[in-house]
Every structure is written in C-alpha cells, then in structure tokens.
Design an enzyme around this catalytic site. Structure first.
Site, PDB file in Angstrom:
ATOM      1  N   PRO A 113     -32.507  72.393  25.027  1.00 32.96           N
ATOM      2  CG  PRO A 113     -32.670  71.073  27.048  1.00 32.96           C
ATOM      3  CD  PRO A 113     -32.072  71.085  25.710  1.00 32.96           C
ATOM      4  CB  CYS A 114     -32.504  78.305  25.678  1.00 36.21           C
ATOM      5  SG  CYS A 114     -33.542  77.710  24.102  1.00 36.21           S
ATOM      6  N   PRO A 115     -31.036  77.238  28.352  1.00 36.72           N
ATOM      7  CG  PRO A 115     -32.357  76.723  30.131  1.00 36.72           C
ATOM      8  CD  PRO A 115     -32.290  76.452  28.652  1.00 36.72           C
ATOM      9  CG  PHE A 117     -25.906  77.433  24.762  1.00 37.12           C
ATOM     10  CD1 PHE A 117     -24.369  77.006  24.770  1.00 37.12           C
ATOM     11  CD2 PHE A 117     -26.864  76.438  24.646  1.00 37.12           C
ATOM     12  CE1 PHE A 117     -23.884  75.835  24.406  1.00 37.12           C
ATOM     13  CE2 PHE A 117     -26.431  75.140  24.719  1.00 37.12           C
ATOM     14  CZ  PHE A 117     -24.790  74.782  24.661  1.00 37.12           C
TER      15      PHE A 117
END
Length: 374
Positions: A113-115, A117
């Site tokens: 998951p990106c959120p 960073f």
C-alpha cells in the site's frame, strides 16, 4: 505489449490489485502461482482474466488479508541456499520441504500500500497501520524466493524515510539478498501515456546479483494521450447521432496529441465517486481536451451524451480508456461497477514498467544458469 520470453520462472504476487504488475511480469516470462489481493472487485477482475486465458493455467486468485495470510497454503518449498549450506542445521524445515519435492519460487512481487508514503496519505510511514512492508519481509523470509520486487510511490524515496529504507535493506541482507535496484522509474519513458513515477526495489539472492543489470531507456518511448486513445475516442463519438460529434472529436484530438496525461489516481472508498484527480490534475486534463469531473459510461451504456462527450472541457474518459492510459492491454477487462472499476485502474502499476523490470530479472536468471549458478 506482448510476451517477450518463454513462461519459465515462477512468481507469487501480493497486493495484486487489478493485475497491472501481474500482466507486465507475465509478459516478461513469469508464470504466476498465485495472485493475492483483499479487494473483492479486484479479485473478480483477476479471476475473470486468469480463468479465461490458458497461459494463466494453474494461477490461483486468493482473496486474503495479508495480516492473516499463511504462506504455507501456497505449497511452495523454501529454496536451498547453495551459498549458505551451514543453514541446513539451523533451518531443518528447509531440507524437509526440499526433500518433499515441492516447487521452488523464483520471484515474490508486490505493490504494498502506497498511502503510508504518499503526500495524500500524510506520509506516516511505518506509523501507518496500512504499511505492509513488515508483512512483505515476513513473506520473503517464509517463501525464500530467488528474487524480490516491490513497487511503491515516489514518496518512499523522500529523505524522511531514509532510515526506514536502510532497515528494509538490512533485513533483506540478513536473509541473503543484495539490492540490485531501488530507483524511481517514470512510466512515460516506457510507452505509458502518463506521468507516473514509481519507486521500484529489486533484491536478489547474492549469487544472482552479479547477473542483474538495469538501465532506463536512452530514448524514452513517448506516447501521447491522443495517440493511445484515438481509436476508442473516435468509436465513442461515432456511436452518437449528434451534429456536434465530428467537430468535438477533432477539437479533442488536436489537444490530446500534444502531451502525456497527469497521474491517474484511484482515490479512496471513504470518499465520493471517481474523478481524475485534484485541481491541478484537472487543469492538465482540460489542456488535453478531457473533462476530469467524473468518469464516462461505456458507449453501449451511455444515457447522456451531453455529460459524457460534450462537456465544455471535452469528453470524459471511460474506465476502458483510463486502463489504456495505465498501459493495460485491451484484452484485460476491468470488472465491477464503474466507480469500483475506475479505482482499480487508478491504483494500478503500469504493465509496461513491470515488464521492463521483469525482463531484467528473467535475464539475470538466464545468465546465471548459463554460468552454472543454480
């Protein structure tokens, strides 16, 4: 985009989403054992595509929460580390699985998951409960693949996460892996008509690392929005009986053939319907002749041409067109209702970028084998 190598090396992918990375790695020559994903709509997309294609025969789509996932369910053995023979005494389960003749895993890949960073996700990093890097490292330890590939947002490479990146690499090194690549790759350099920088980490067992090489294209393969969407947009305008259609298509194409798109965003289920991004992105879309205030219906379902095709800013994109902007092949349909389907596309990893990196991992295995390294 087409497959460039024989389907030869095995792979497992976590956080598979709509399959962007999976498509790219498949086209690089990796045969997937399993695609692991938690979202039901994304799983339906994966299942529909995998089940309908004989080249994906044997690939399982597993709807799993990675926090509860048991890697033993994959039926893969731990690889014998030929350069660390002394571990046979400390890791007896390695020998037991090897003796059982279970298949070896060549590549473990995933877009965690990106959120945690991302600037939009407040960049809480490891303090964010959505951070799955620890889970990914645990899977590396359990499955012991020959190579690891992890993609994330560019924000992960910010200075504030330097210590975290060092700890990730330290854990990988303790398991016998060497960093081969950890750079930001720009999707537009690989024929994706979109600005989409992604952080890509590749780590390989130490005996394979000398055979890995990667270099960004000296001459980027740039494709404009107009070039990629010409045929599909022409089809949409031709499908309506409206005297404005021909001129509206020409007006769109004149603008759209000038540049690549801004970054598509998938958004969050906590917020409203789908659109093409924040204010600055909407302006960039308008400059390309596209209305970013929502997503259009496909031609066969279009009830309001005024909304979908003839807004002041230009036509809205359909989900299929958004998928083309991400670099998906037309032969990979996205399932689910319009908003859910668009979110799958907006959160995807462009297949051509995954293919470019996957081909270098594949070649490293090939060169190592020629040199007698197993």
């Amino acid at each position: 985009m087409a497959r460039t190598n024989e389907l030869k090396y095995s792979s497992v992918e976590i956080c598979a989403g709509a399959g962007g990375q999976a498509v790219g790695l498949h086209d690089a020559g990796f045969k997937h054992v399993a695609l692991v994903e938690i979202d039901k709509d994304a799983c339906a997309t994966l299942e529909a595509n995998v089940a309908s294609h004989e080249e994906w025969n044997g690939c399982r789509v597993l709807r799993e929460d990675l926090n509860d996932f048991d890697p033993a369910s994959l039926g893969l053995r731990l690889n014998e580390r030929v350069d660390l023979a002394h571990e046979r005494d400390t890791l007896p389960e390695r020998n037991e699985q090897a003796q059982a003749g279970l298949p070896r895993l060549d590549l473990l890949a995933g877009g965690v998951p990106c959120p945690p960073f991302s600037a939009a996700g407040k960049q809480l990093g490891e303090a964010d409960e959505r951070d799955l890097f620890p889970v990914m490292l645990s899977l590396v330890r359990s499955l012991d693949p020959r190579a690891v590939m992890i993609e994330n947002v560019r924000g992960l490479m910010d200075p504030k996460f330097e210590d975290y990146r060092k700890r990730i690499l330290s854990e990988l090194e303790a398991m016998g892996y060497v960093k081969c690549l950890w750079e930001v790759l720009e999707a537009k350099d690989y024929g994706v008509p979109q600005l989409r920088p992604r952080s890509i980490l590749v780590a390989m067992k130490s005996q394979y690392e000398p055979y890995f090489s990667f270099q960004a294209p000296e001459e980027p393969l740039l494709k404009t929005v107009g070039a990629v969407l010409h045929d599909s947009m022409k089809h949409r305008f031709d499908a309506v009986d409206d005297p404005r259609a021909e001129e509206a298509f020409k007006r769109w194409h004149e603008k759209a053939q000038t540049d690549v798109a801004p970054t598509l965003v998938g958004g969050s289920k906590k917020h409203g319907g789908a659109d093409l991004g924040p204010t600055r992105a909407k302006k960039a879309w308008r400059d390309l002749g596209v209305c970013a205030m929502g997503v259009a219906n496909e031609p066969e379902k279009m009830a309001d041409p005024g909304r979908d095709l003839f807004a002041d800013a230009g036509p809205k994109l359909t989900v299929k067109q958004a998928a083309l902007i991400q670099g998906f092949p037309e032969s990979w349909p996205i399932g689910g209702r319009k908003t859910a389907a668009y979110r799958q596309v907006g959160n995807a990893f462009p297949p051509p970028v995954a293919q470019a990196v996957g081909e270098r991992i594949y070649q490293a295995f090939e060169d190592a084998a020629k040199a007698g390294v197993i």
